[in-house]
Motif scaffolding. Structure first.
Motif, mmCIF file in Angstrom:
data_model
loop_
_atom_site.group_PDB
_atom_site.id
_atom_site.type_symbol
_atom_site.label_atom_id
_atom_site.label_comp_id
_atom_site.label_asym_id
_atom_site.label_seq_id
_atom_site.Cartn_x
_atom_site.Cartn_y
_atom_site.Cartn_z
ATOM 1 N N ILE A 5 0.870 -1.180 0.000
ATOM 2 C CA ILE A 5 0.000 0.000 0.000
ATOM 3 C C ILE A 5 0.903 1.225 0.000
ATOM 4 C CG2 ILE A 5 -1.800 1.295 1.189
ATOM 5 C CD1 ILE A 5 -2.676 -1.293 2.537
ATOM 6 N N VAL A 6 0.697 2.110 -0.995
ATOM 7 C CA VAL A 6 1.479 3.342 -1.086
ATOM 8 C C VAL A 6 0.542 4.544 -1.150
ATOM 9 C CG1 VAL A 6 3.471 2.271 -2.188
ATOM 10 C CG2 VAL A 6 1.672 3.213 -3.598
ATOM 11 N N ALA A 7 1.007 5.648 -0.581
ATOM 12 C CA ALA A 7 0.308 6.927 -0.604
ATOM 13 C C ALA A 7 1.274 7.953 -1.184
ATOM 14 C CB ALA A 7 -0.119 7.314 0.809
ATOM 15 N N PRO A 8 0.816 9.144 -1.542
ATOM 16 C CA PRO A 8 1.713 10.151 -2.106
ATOM 17 C C PRO A 8 2.908 10.482 -1.208
ATOM 18 C CG PRO A 8 -0.554 10.827 -2.445
ATOM 19 C CD PRO A 8 -0.585 9.603 -1.557
ATOM 20 N N TRP A 9 2.742 10.361 0.082
ATOM 21 C CA TRP A 9 3.813 10.701 1.022
ATOM 22 C C TRP A 9 4.740 9.529 1.331
ATOM 23 C CZ3 TRP A 9 2.715 7.488 4.980
ATOM 24 C CH2 TRP A 9 1.394 7.152 5.189
ATOM 25 N N GLY A 10 4.447 8.323 0.808
ATOM 26 C CA GLY A 10 5.349 7.188 1.027
ATOM 27 C C GLY A 10 4.643 5.872 1.207
ATOM 28 N N ASN A 11 5.413 4.842 1.580
ATOM 29 C CA ASN A 11 4.858 3.511 1.796
ATOM 30 C C ASN A 11 4.027 3.470 3.076
ATOM 31 O OD1 ASN A 11 5.959 2.311 -0.475
ATOM 32 N ND2 ASN A 11 7.811 1.683 0.578
ATOM 33 N N MET A 79 -4.811 9.227 1.354
ATOM 34 C CA MET A 79 -5.202 9.068 2.752
ATOM 35 C C MET A 79 -4.496 10.110 3.606
ATOM 36 S SD MET A 79 -2.983 5.668 3.781
ATOM 37 C CE MET A 79 -3.269 5.795 5.529
ATOM 38 N N GLU A 80 -4.914 10.216 4.869
ATOM 39 C CA GLU A 80 -4.260 11.134 5.812
ATOM 40 C C GLU A 80 -2.853 10.659 6.093
ATOM 41 O OE1 GLU A 80 -5.533 13.982 7.164
ATOM 42 O OE2 GLU A 80 -7.309 13.696 5.902
ATOM 43 N N ASN A 81 -1.920 11.590 6.195
ATOM 44 C CA ASN A 81 -0.555 11.265 6.597
ATOM 45 C C ASN A 81 -0.542 11.198 8.123
ATOM 46 O OD1 ASN A 81 2.174 11.184 7.240
ATOM 47 N ND2 ASN A 81 2.758 12.620 5.643
ATOM 48 N N PRO A 82 -0.241 10.028 8.710
ATOM 49 C CA PRO A 82 -0.286 9.903 10.169
ATOM 50 C C PRO A 82 0.762 10.752 10.884
ATOM 51 C CG PRO A 82 0.655 7.944 9.181
ATOM 52 C CD PRO A 82 0.156 8.801 8.049
ATOM 53 N N GLU A 83 1.750 11.255 10.164
ATOM 54 C CA GLU A 83 2.811 12.049 10.785
ATOM 55 C C GLU A 83 2.477 13.541 10.829
ATOM 56 O OE1 GLU A 83 6.504 11.053 8.923
ATOM 57 O OE2 GLU A 83 6.262 8.929 9.366
ATOM 58 N N GLN A 84 1.318 13.920 10.302
ATOM 59 C CA GLN A 84 0.955 15.344 10.305
ATOM 60 C C GLN A 84 -0.171 15.614 11.273
ATOM 61 O OE1 GLN A 84 0.109 16.560 6.290
ATOM 62 N NE2 GLN A 84 2.246 16.625 5.763
#
Length: 84
Positions: A5-11, A79-84
């Motif tokens: 699973i990949v998102a624009p901000w990374g794996n 999806m939401e970036n969990p680090e933000q």
């Protein structure tokens, strides 16, 4: 099966799984070993996968696409970036 699973901000994840349930625009469906090749558009909801250890995991997405071929499940999501 290998799930990526990949998102624009990374794996998001890359792991070996027994099954993956995905929220497609045509309705949810589950991918098991030896699933027929498919490309599908995803809607908002949860991608649920069961690791070989039996542990169930859930990833909430906004939208995306999935490609299944030769026991590789490749999911590209928004999806939401969990680090933000």
């Amino acid at each position: 099966m290998l799930l990526t699973i990949v998102a624009p901000w990374g794996n998001v994840c890359k792991t070996t799984v027994e099954s993956v349930t995905l929220p497609s625009v045509e309705g949810s469906f589950t991918v098991l070993h030896s699933h027929a090749p498919i490309i599908a558009q995803l809607r908002d909801g949860d991608v649920t996968y069961v690791e070989e250890s039996g542990k169930e995991n859930r990833v909430t997405i906004k939208s995306g696409f999935v490609r299944v071929v030769n026991d590789n499940v490749e999911v590209c999501v928004e999806m939401e970036n969990p680090e933000q």
